[in-house]
Design a protein around this motif. Structure first.
Motif, PDB file in Angstrom:
ATOM      1  N   CYS A 123     -11.002   1.631   8.201  1.00 34.89           N
ATOM      2  CA  CYS A 123      -9.853   1.249   7.360  1.00 34.89           C
ATOM      3  C   CYS A 123     -10.256   0.935   5.922  1.00 34.89           C
ATOM      4  O   CYS A 123      -9.394   0.832   5.044  1.00 34.89           O
ATOM      5  CB  CYS A 123      -9.119   0.055   7.979  1.00 34.89           C
ATOM      6  SG  CYS A 123      -8.202   0.533   9.445  1.00 34.89           S
ATOM      7  N   ALA A 162      -8.181   1.261   2.188  1.00 38.52           N
ATOM      8  CA  ALA A 162      -7.810  -0.017   1.547  1.00 38.52           C
ATOM      9  C   ALA A 162      -8.277  -0.059   0.094  1.00 38.52           C
ATOM     10  O   ALA A 162      -7.729  -0.807  -0.723  1.00 38.52           O
ATOM     11  CB  ALA A 162      -8.410  -1.178   2.337  1.00 38.52           C
ATOM     12  N   GLY A 171      -3.840   0.555  -2.165  1.00 36.96           N
ATOM     13  CA  GLY A 171      -3.599   1.498  -1.071  1.00 36.96           C
ATOM     14  C   GLY A 171      -2.532   2.520  -1.434  1.00 36.96           C
ATOM     15  O   GLY A 171      -1.748   2.318  -2.363  1.00 36.96           O
ATOM     16  N   LEU A 199      -2.868   3.303   8.692  1.00 36.98           N
ATOM     17  CA  LEU A 199      -3.843   2.544   7.895  1.00 36.98           C
ATOM     18  C   LEU A 199      -5.156   3.290   7.656  1.00 36.98           C
ATOM     19  O   LEU A 199      -5.921   2.933   6.768  1.00 36.98           O
ATOM     20  CB  LEU A 199      -4.149   1.199   8.586  1.00 36.98           C
ATOM     21  CG  LEU A 199      -3.128   0.077   8.369  1.00 36.98           C
ATOM     22  CD1 LEU A 199      -3.467  -1.137   9.227  1.00 36.98           C
ATOM     23  CD2 LEU A 199      -3.050  -0.320   6.891  1.00 36.98           C
ATOM     24  N   ALA A 253      -2.935   2.346   3.058  1.00 34.97           N
ATOM     25  CA  ALA A 253      -3.017   0.885   3.224  1.00 34.97           C
ATOM     26  C   ALA A 253      -1.899   0.129   2.510  1.00 34.97           C
ATOM     27  O   ALA A 253      -1.731  -1.071   2.726  1.00 34.97           O
ATOM     28  CB  ALA A 253      -4.369   0.382   2.713  1.00 34.97           C
ATOM     29  N   TYR A 306       2.384   2.405   5.088  1.00 31.93           N
ATOM     30  CA  TYR A 306       2.350   2.256   6.557  1.00 31.93           C
ATOM     31  C   TYR A 306       3.706   1.889   7.142  1.00 31.93           C
ATOM     32  O   TYR A 306       4.042   2.309   8.252  1.00 31.93           O
ATOM     33  CB  TYR A 306       1.217   1.317   7.023  1.00 31.93           C
ATOM     34  CG  TYR A 306       1.230  -0.117   6.552  1.00 31.93           C
ATOM     35  CD1 TYR A 306       2.125  -1.052   7.049  1.00 31.93           C
ATOM     36  CD2 TYR A 306       0.293  -0.552   5.625  1.00 31.93           C
ATOM     37  CE1 TYR A 306       2.110  -2.383   6.625  1.00 31.93           C
ATOM     38  CE2 TYR A 306       0.265  -1.877   5.197  1.00 31.93           C
ATOM     39  CZ  TYR A 306       1.174  -2.789   5.694  1.00 31.93           C
ATOM     40  OH  TYR A 306       1.157  -4.093   5.271  1.00 31.93           O
TER      41      TYR A 306
END
Ligand code: AR6
Ligand code: MG
Length: 357
Positions: free
Chosen positions: A122, A126, A133, A167, A171, A176
């Motif tokens: 992830c 991120a 994101g 994700l 992010a 999402y």
């Protein structure tokens, strides 16, 4: 006999969903990035494709389907959500066929995942956009297999899996949560009995679920200018547009909902397309409501492949494969794989050999 028929109908909805996603992508891709396409041009396009005497080359699928296939295969092989496995499949797929039309920034995520040897799958996502994101629609466009896999799961588990699958590349909360909304819409369509779709109820149900989803979590932050209940409010906008029926032009949809690669400007548009096409639409000749959905979504212009793919997966989940004309199916690259993956997911879900928590 009744049980067998019910099982066949359910299996047909799984097929309809993945083939609907594929078809929206393949048939919508030639129009991607264009402004609105006239209904008469699209009437000829669909008529020509349905002509059995016309042999045209495959309509190729794009990144939407490339990634959807990865999500499906990962869930089938792992029998649960496994982020590392899914991320590896995205990366392998991308480097094997990089020319499928991926979003311009998501490819940096693939490079970072590979460079960091998938240490924390992830983290690269991120770090996108200065740590905010991505809010592109890439998480939403590939989420249909999650809805099928979570056919019998709780809202909480569906939401978590849709979010976790997004994700890996998206992010930002709008990225999402767009995937969560699209997943819930497919699932709602899948669970609505044939001929019993009530547009107002469908939207009400999604709105209530999204209110819970969008209630700001402790670990979440809002970007400057972002609203906490963005999708909840967009759904009420969808309801308002539907109330205005045929008075709503494509231009108004573009201005009020959007037709862009940003999740918040495409997922509600896909849901609107599905619901609007439940009724005949002026100058769209298709009498088949599934075809009408894809036709309408493509005609809106902009991110046509992705919006038609998302609308197609919702419509296919509701109408089932028996309402998806074979004459159109045969033009889509990867049709056999989509059918096979749908069957495998159906088998897994019915055998209950999976974990959705
Ligand atoms: N700030 C500014 N722009 C952003 C942000 C942000 N936080 N997030 C996204 N964008 P990306 P995807 C814009 O690269 O979502 C294909 O055509 C930015 O312009 O994460 O996987 C498919 O068919 C960025 O390049 O990719 C889909 O239509 C763009 O959103 C689409 O691309 C896309 O985000 C999927 O793209
Ligand atoms: Mg697209």
């Amino acid at each position: 006999m009744a049980v067998v028929e019910a099982m066949e109908a359910a299996a047909g909805r799984f097929r309809g969903c993945l083939v609907g996603a594929l078809m929206g992508d393949c048939l919508g891709a030639p129009f991607e990035g264009e402004s609105q396409t006239s209904r008469s041009v699209l009437n000829s396009y669909f008529k020509r494709l349905c002509d059995p005497d016309i042999k045209v080359p495959y309509k190729q699928y794009t990144d939407d389907t490339a990634m959807t296939r990865c999500v499906a295969v990962s869930l089938i092989k792992e029998k649960k959500f496994n982020g590392t496995d899914m991320a590896k499949r995205f990366v392998k797929e991308y480097y094997e066929e990089p020319g499928r039309g991926y979003g311009s920034n998501v490819v940096d995520v693939f490079a970072a995942l590979r460079a960091t040897k998938f240490a924390d799958v992830c983290v690269p996502a991120a770090m996108q956009f200065g740590g905010r994101g991505s809010y592109g629609n890439g998480g939403a466009m590939r989420v249909a297999p999650v809805a099928l896999f979570c056919h019998a799961a709780t809202d909480q588990d569906v939401t978590t899996m849709a979010k976790n699958s997004a994700l890996l590349t998206h992010a930002n909360r709008l990225g999402y949560n767009g995937a969560v909304l699209q997943c819930l819409a497919v699932l709602e369509a899948l669970r609505t009995p044939p001929n019993q779709l009530d547009v107002a109820k469908f939207l009400q149900c999604l709105t209530e679920k999204m209110k819970r989803v969008e209630t700001l979590g402790e670990d979440e932050i809002l970007d400057k200018g972002q609203k906490e209940f963005e999708y909840t409010s967009l759904l009420s906008h969808v309801a308002g547009l539907l109330d205005r029926g045929d008075a709503v032009s494509c231009q108004q949809v573009e201005e009020e909902l959007g037709v862009n690669i940003i999740a918040s400007e495409s997922v509600p548009t896909a849901i609107y397309s599905f619901l609007r096409a439940t009724n005949p639409i002026p100058n769209i000749e298709a009498e088949n409501a599934f075809v009408r959905t894809i036709h309408y979504a493509i005609g809106l212009g902009g991110d046509t492949d992705t919006i038609a793919s998302m609308a197609g997966s919702i419509a296919g989940a509701y109408y089932g494969i028996e309402n998806v004309p074979e004459g159109l199916q045969r033009h889509c690259e990867g049709l056999e794989d989509a059918l096979h993956q749908a069957d495998q997911l159906f088998e897994l879900v019915t055998s209950k050999q999976i974990s959705t928590t």
